[in-house]
Design a protein around this motif. Structure first.
Motif, PDB file in Angstrom:
ATOM      1  N   HIS A 174       2.182   5.466  -3.324  1.00  0.00           N
ATOM      2  CA  HIS A 174       0.636   5.649  -3.324  1.00  0.00           C
ATOM      3  C   HIS A 174       0.340   6.862  -3.646  1.00  0.00           C
ATOM      4  N   ALA A 207       6.747  -1.290   3.770  1.00  0.00           N
ATOM      5  CA  ALA A 207       5.423  -1.486   3.291  1.00  0.00           C
ATOM      6  C   ALA A 207       5.147  -2.794   3.464  1.00  0.00           C
ATOM      7  N   GLY A 208       3.820  -3.319   3.719  1.00  0.00           N
ATOM      8  CA  GLY A 208       3.417  -4.719   3.610  1.00  0.00           C
ATOM      9  C   GLY A 208       3.429  -5.276   2.280  1.00  0.00           C
ATOM     10  N   GLU A 244      -4.155  -6.884  -2.869  1.00  0.00           N
ATOM     11  CA  GLU A 244      -3.169  -6.430  -1.950  1.00  0.00           C
ATOM     12  C   GLU A 244      -3.368  -5.294  -1.332  1.00  0.00           C
ATOM     13  N   GLU A 245      -3.976  -4.284  -2.094  1.00  0.00           N
ATOM     14  CA  GLU A 245      -3.935  -2.768  -1.595  1.00  0.00           C
ATOM     15  C   GLU A 245      -4.854  -2.614  -0.191  1.00  0.00           C
ATOM     16  N   ARG A 268       3.014   1.066  12.552  1.00  0.00           N
ATOM     17  CA  ARG A 268       3.892  -0.064  12.012  1.00  0.00           C
ATOM     18  C   ARG A 268       5.127  -0.028  12.983  1.00  0.00           C
ATOM     19  N   TRP A 326      -3.694  -2.753  11.565  1.00  0.00           N
ATOM     20  CA  TRP A 326      -4.773  -2.030  11.179  1.00  0.00           C
ATOM     21  C   TRP A 326      -5.798  -1.764  12.024  1.00  0.00           C
ATOM     22  N   SER A 369      -5.377  -5.281   3.674  1.00  0.00           N
ATOM     23  CA  SER A 369      -4.653  -5.287   2.541  1.00  0.00           C
ATOM     24  C   SER A 369      -3.877  -6.764   2.703  1.00  0.00           C
TER      25      SER A 369
HETATM   26  C1  GLV Z   1       0.338  -2.323   1.710  1.00  0.00           C
HETATM   27  O1  GLV Z   1       0.272  -2.015   0.457  1.00  0.00           O
HETATM   28  C2  GLV Z   1       0.810  -1.538   2.797  1.00  0.00           C
HETATM   29  O2  GLV Z   1      -0.152  -0.782   3.200  1.00  0.00           O
HETATM   30  O3  GLV Z   1       1.926  -1.647   3.262  1.00  0.00           O
END
Ligand code: GLV
Ligand code: MN
Ligand code: MN
Length: 414
Positions: free
Chosen positions: A385, A359-360, A129-130, A291, A217, A137
């Protein structure tokens, strides 16, 4: 009778703490990068708990783990609950882990009380996921959601070795036989800490997540010319680091131009070459993360970033290469799942509010295939994080109780 049913909050907390021992850092965080030895140990611990709880495990070709509790109607698609066990470098104890272990706690509680569901239940651990060790991610859930090709995902390379995702899946013994996109879910619910300050500052224990903002990204390289810092005149230098500095400031301006919702960051993953204090930086590799909740605004931010990169390259005589490696569209979660979560809050008398995810999450991609929603718990000062990421046991318990009741409604009591 089921309205009095509650999860065991102490057991949930204890399991999260036990998981945090794997890759524990000196300052109270977790360092468990995707498909590292620590990730393998975390998966093994989780798998052991799943078999103790009587679940049947399947692993797919991306290493995703599906741990199933059969329903009275085994032909129906399962209600799935999950998140991820990998962490950021020197990350926190709760990001991802809470969502996986909340799913396990729901199963353990149903086992304790001998409650069967009509639809099966599945606890899911999504791989990578990360996106810290293998970008981007949400890689495996992205393949599941049809956003990334399977072969492209398996060929992604680790930032710390030259190994591919497939190499590392094989090395740690989690390259499963199940085809990556085979599971079908009746619903998917992901619990997570908020990773932002809204719930914590409002003192509200549960966020019902009805949307997630989009993000893009980029991998960017600027190439100039490396030469002597003493004898090369200032005029005419092709200093790649100055180009990157211009881009970093431009990213800040792009976010400011779309305040307050926009976010723009040059990530903490910058490589400056060739790596000597008395050599002008000849090459910089860096990343950008943009974002916004609106797809149209994100498109404008993207265009502004590309213009800024071209301008910086032209100003310092640099070669530019810009690769966009992900495009995660803003998500509106399923209204029926959101309503089920709110009904569970109401039944339990738990204060809650609707919230958009900054966040994603794996849920963002799973939502492309299955009715999906999320629950958030507050985290202290909104920090995530980071090793100091912290959450209250009582809040995690409240979220898990909402999950339990919503899962029972969605899966049906047999
Ligand atoms: C995923 O963890 C993100 O970058 O939001
Ligand atoms: Mn996460
Ligand atoms: Mn994370």
């Amino acid at each position: 009778m089921n309205e009095h049913l509650r999860v065991d909050g102490a057991r949930l907390w204890q399991s999260i703490m036990q998981m945090a021992d794997i890759g524990a850092t000196a300052n109270g965080g977790s360092h468990r990068l995707t498909l590292s030895d620590e990730d393998k140990a975390a998966r093994d611990l989780f798998a052991g708990w799943c078999s103790e709880a009587g679940l049947t495990m399947q692993v797919d070709e991306l290493g995703d783990i599906f741990a199933r509790r059969e329903g009275s109607d085994a032909k129906q698609a399962p209600v799935a609950i999950g998140s991820h066990l990998d962490t950021q470098p020197f990350g926190g104890r709760f990001d991802g882990v809470f969502g996986v272990l909340a799913g396990l706690e729901v199963i353990r509680s149903l086992n304790d009380h001998g409650i069967a569901t009509v639809k099966p239940l599945e606890v899911v651990n999504w791989t990578n996921e990360e996106g810290a060790r293998f970008a981007p991610s949400m890689l495996a859930s992205g393949v599941y959601g049809g956003v990334f090709a399977l072969d492209w995902a398996l060929a992604r390379r680790a930032v710390d070795t030259d190994a591919t995702l497939l190499d590392e899946l094989r090395r740690i013994g989690y390259h499963g036989a199940l085809p990556a996109r085979e599971r079908e879910f009746a619903a998917f619910i992901e619990c997570h800490i908020e990773q932002g300050p809204i719930l914590d500052s409002a003192g509200i224990p549960v966020g019902v997540v009805d949307a997630a903002q989009g993000f893009r990204w980029y991998d960017i390289t600027l190439e100039g010319f490396a030469s002597h810092t003493g004898s090369t005149p200032m005029v005419g230098r092709r200093n790649a680091l100055l180009g990157m500095a211009k881009v970093a400031l431009a990213v800040e301006e792009i976010a400011a131009a779309h305040a307050p919702l926009a976010r723009g960051t040059v990530g903490s993953q910058v490589a400056v070459g060739p790596g000597s204090r008395n050599v002008i930086p000849g090459r910089v590799d860096f990343t950008v993360d943009l974002r916004h909740p609106s797809a149209a605004t994100l498109e404008k931010m993207d265009a502004a970033l590309r213009r800024a990169c071209e301008a910086a390259a032209a100003e310092y005589g640099l070669e530019l290469s810009l690769a966009q490696i992900s495009d995660t569209q803003p998500v509106a979660f399923d209204t029926n799942c959101v309503a089920a979560l709110e009904r569970a809050c109401a039944r339990l008398g738990i204060e809650n509010q609707r919230i958009t995810s900054g966040a994603g999450h794996d849920a963002c991609y799973v939502a492309r295939r299955a009715p999906t929603a999320m629950l958030f718990a507050p985290c202290k000062d909104g920090i995530s994080h980071h090793e100091s990421e912290s959450a209250e046991a009582a809040d995690l318990e409240a979220v898990c109780n909402v999950l339990l009741h919503a899962a029972l409604e969605l899966a049906g009591v047999a």
